[in-house]
Design a protein around this motif. Structure first.
Motif, PDB file in Angstrom:
ATOM      1  N   VAL A 265       0.860  -1.172   0.000  1.00 21.70           N
ATOM      2  CA  VAL A 265       0.000   0.000   0.000  1.00 21.70           C
ATOM      3  C   VAL A 265       0.902   1.230   0.000  1.00 21.70           C
ATOM      4  O   VAL A 265       1.849   1.311   0.795  1.00 21.70           O
ATOM      5  N   ALA A 266       0.622   2.183  -0.881  1.00 23.27           N
ATOM      6  CA  ALA A 266       1.351   3.452  -0.914  1.00 23.27           C
ATOM      7  C   ALA A 266       0.483   4.519  -0.260  1.00 23.27           C
ATOM      8  O   ALA A 266      -0.677   4.701  -0.633  1.00 23.27           O
ATOM      9  N   VAL A 267       1.053   5.210   0.725  1.00 23.54           N
ATOM     10  CA  VAL A 267       0.342   6.242   1.487  1.00 23.54           C
ATOM     11  C   VAL A 267       1.134   7.539   1.407  1.00 23.54           C
ATOM     12  O   VAL A 267       2.324   7.561   1.746  1.00 23.54           O
ATOM     13  N   ARG A 268       0.484   8.599   0.965  1.00 23.81           N
ATOM     14  CA  ARG A 268       1.110   9.922   0.927  1.00 23.81           C
ATOM     15  C   ARG A 268       0.523  10.736   2.072  1.00 23.81           C
ATOM     16  O   ARG A 268      -0.683  10.773   2.267  1.00 23.81           O
ATOM     17  N   GLY A 269       1.412  11.393   2.848  1.00 25.89           N
ATOM     18  CA  GLY A 269       0.901  12.201   3.946  1.00 25.89           C
ATOM     19  C   GLY A 269       1.950  13.122   4.521  1.00 25.89           C
ATOM     20  O   GLY A 269       3.145  12.995   4.254  1.00 25.89           O
ATOM     21  N   ARG A 270       1.474  14.061   5.327  1.00 29.36           N
ATOM     22  CA  ARG A 270       2.358  15.010   6.014  1.00 29.36           C
ATOM     23  C   ARG A 270       2.843  14.389   7.315  1.00 29.36           C
ATOM     24  O   ARG A 270       2.062  13.841   8.083  1.00 29.36           O
ATOM     25  N   TYR A 271       4.138  14.531   7.524  1.00 25.47           N
ATOM     26  CA  TYR A 271       4.763  14.028   8.747  1.00 25.47           C
ATOM     27  C   TYR A 271       5.983  14.910   9.006  1.00 25.47           C
ATOM     28  O   TYR A 271       6.761  15.186   8.085  1.00 25.47           O
ATOM     29  N   ALA A 272       6.126  15.373  10.214  1.00 31.89           N
ATOM     30  CA  ALA A 272       7.259  16.231  10.586  1.00 31.89           C
ATOM     31  C   ALA A 272       7.352  17.465   9.681  1.00 31.89           C
ATOM     32  O   ALA A 272       8.436  17.926   9.347  1.00 31.89           O
ATOM     33  N   GLY A 273       6.194  17.974   9.252  1.00 26.10           N
ATOM     34  CA  GLY A 273       6.150  19.173   8.431  1.00 26.10           C
ATOM     35  C   GLY A 273       6.494  18.968   6.970  1.00 26.10           C
ATOM     36  O   GLY A 273       6.552  19.927   6.211  1.00 26.10           O
TER      37      GLY A 273
ATOM     38  N   TRP B  21       6.064  16.333   3.275  1.00 21.91           N
ATOM     39  CA  TRP B  21       5.252  15.323   2.602  1.00 21.91           C
ATOM     40  C   TRP B  21       6.102  14.078   2.381  1.00 21.91           C
ATOM     41  O   TRP B  21       7.233  14.160   1.883  1.00 21.91           O
ATOM     42  N   PHE B  22       5.563  12.947   2.762  1.00 23.17           N
ATOM     43  CA  PHE B  22       6.226  11.661   2.593  1.00 23.17           C
ATOM     44  C   PHE B  22       5.354  10.750   1.745  1.00 23.17           C
ATOM     45  O   PHE B  22       4.120  10.854   1.757  1.00 23.17           O
ATOM     46  N   LEU B  23       5.993   9.833   1.054  1.00 24.43           N
ATOM     47  CA  LEU B  23       5.310   8.731   0.395  1.00 24.43           C
ATOM     48  C   LEU B  23       5.849   7.463   1.042  1.00 24.43           C
ATOM     49  O   LEU B  23       7.051   7.185   0.968  1.00 24.43           O
ATOM     50  N   ASP B  24       4.975   6.757   1.721  1.00 25.70           N
ATOM     51  CA  ASP B  24       5.343   5.529   2.421  1.00 25.70           C
ATOM     52  C   ASP B  24       4.816   4.328   1.654  1.00 25.70           C
ATOM     53  O   ASP B  24       3.661   4.333   1.208  1.00 25.70           O
ATOM     54  N   HIS B  25       5.648   3.318   1.515  1.00 26.09           N
ATOM     55  CA  HIS B  25       5.222   2.048   0.943  1.00 26.09           C
ATOM     56  C   HIS B  25       5.181   1.046   2.088  1.00 26.09           C
ATOM     57  O   HIS B  25       6.221   0.772   2.711  1.00 26.09           O
TER      58      HIS B  25
ATOM     59  N   PHE C  44      10.126   4.626   3.159  1.00 29.22           N
ATOM     60  CA  PHE C  44       9.615   5.980   2.990  1.00 29.22           C
ATOM     61  C   PHE C  44      10.484   6.788   2.041  1.00 29.22           C
ATOM     62  O   PHE C  44      11.677   6.555   1.902  1.00 29.22           O
ATOM     63  N   HIS C  45       9.835   7.764   1.407  1.00 31.79           N
ATOM     64  CA  HIS C  45      10.505   8.702   0.507  1.00 31.79           C
ATOM     65  C   HIS C  45      10.009  10.100   0.859  1.00 31.79           C
ATOM     66  O   HIS C  45       8.804  10.328   0.965  1.00 31.79           O
ATOM     67  N   VAL C  46      10.942  11.023   1.076  1.00 34.97           N
ATOM     68  CA  VAL C  46      10.570  12.405   1.344  1.00 34.97           C
ATOM     69  C   VAL C  46      10.253  13.068   0.011  1.00 34.97           C
ATOM     70  O   VAL C  46      11.101  13.146  -0.871  1.00 34.97           O
ATOM     71  N   VAL C  47       9.008  13.526  -0.131  1.00 36.18           N
ATOM     72  CA  VAL C  47       8.562  14.164  -1.369  1.00 36.18           C
ATOM     73  C   VAL C  47       8.954  15.636  -1.372  1.00 36.18           C
ATOM     74  O   VAL C  47       9.388  16.174  -2.391  1.00 36.18           O
ATOM     75  N   THR C  48       8.769  16.339  -0.235  1.00 36.34           N
ATOM     76  CA  THR C  48       9.168  17.752  -0.127  1.00 36.34           C
ATOM     77  C   THR C  48       9.997  17.960   1.121  1.00 36.34           C
ATOM     78  O   THR C  48       9.942  17.186   2.035  1.00 36.34           O
TER      79      THR C  48
END
Length: 122
Positions: free
Chosen positions: A87-95, A97-101, A118-122
């Motif tokens: 499952v891929a989940v995109r969300g805000r964490y620690a200020g 945006w992350f994409l977690d698999h 996890f991958h830091v998107v921004t």
């Protein structure tokens, strides 16, 4: 799609949403219910590879309560292959945006997270 497939996608989507909510609220009990105790949490953060065990991840989540910005997540994809899923989940964490698999295994009619990349998107 069979009824069982639809049920699995629904269950996995709900598990992913529970995961995100537990992470941003530092809910240790819920994180322990969702993750296998041997789960690995891995990814690159600020140019460094991180590998956390579940206890380290829970400590981090508890230390970051209230530092995420607007709580917002979306389930971007769900793939089920028998008793395993991703499952891929995109969300805000620690200020940020992350994409977690999330990798999950179905055990006794329950989806258990066995790892998170996890991958830091921004």
């Amino acid at each position: 799609m069979s009824k069982n497939d639809v049920d699995n996608v629904t269950a996995l989507t709900e598990t992913a949403k529970r995961y995100y909510q537990a992470m941003v609220t530092g809910d240790e009990a819920e994180l322990r219910r969702l993750f296998d105790r041997r789960a690995a949490i891995v990814g690159n953060f600020e140019g460094e590879f991180q590998w956390l065990d579940l206890d380290g991840f829970i400590d981090e989540a508890k230390n970051l309560i209230g530092q995420h910005g607007e709580e917002n997540c979306s389930v971007e994809s769900v793939r089920v292959d028998g008793d395993i899923a991703t499952v891929a989940v995109r969300g805000r964490y620690a200020g940020l945006w992350f994409l977690d698999h999330l990798s999950l295994v179905e055990i006794n009619d329950h989806w258990m997270i066995t790892s998170k990349s996890f991958h830091v998107v921004t």
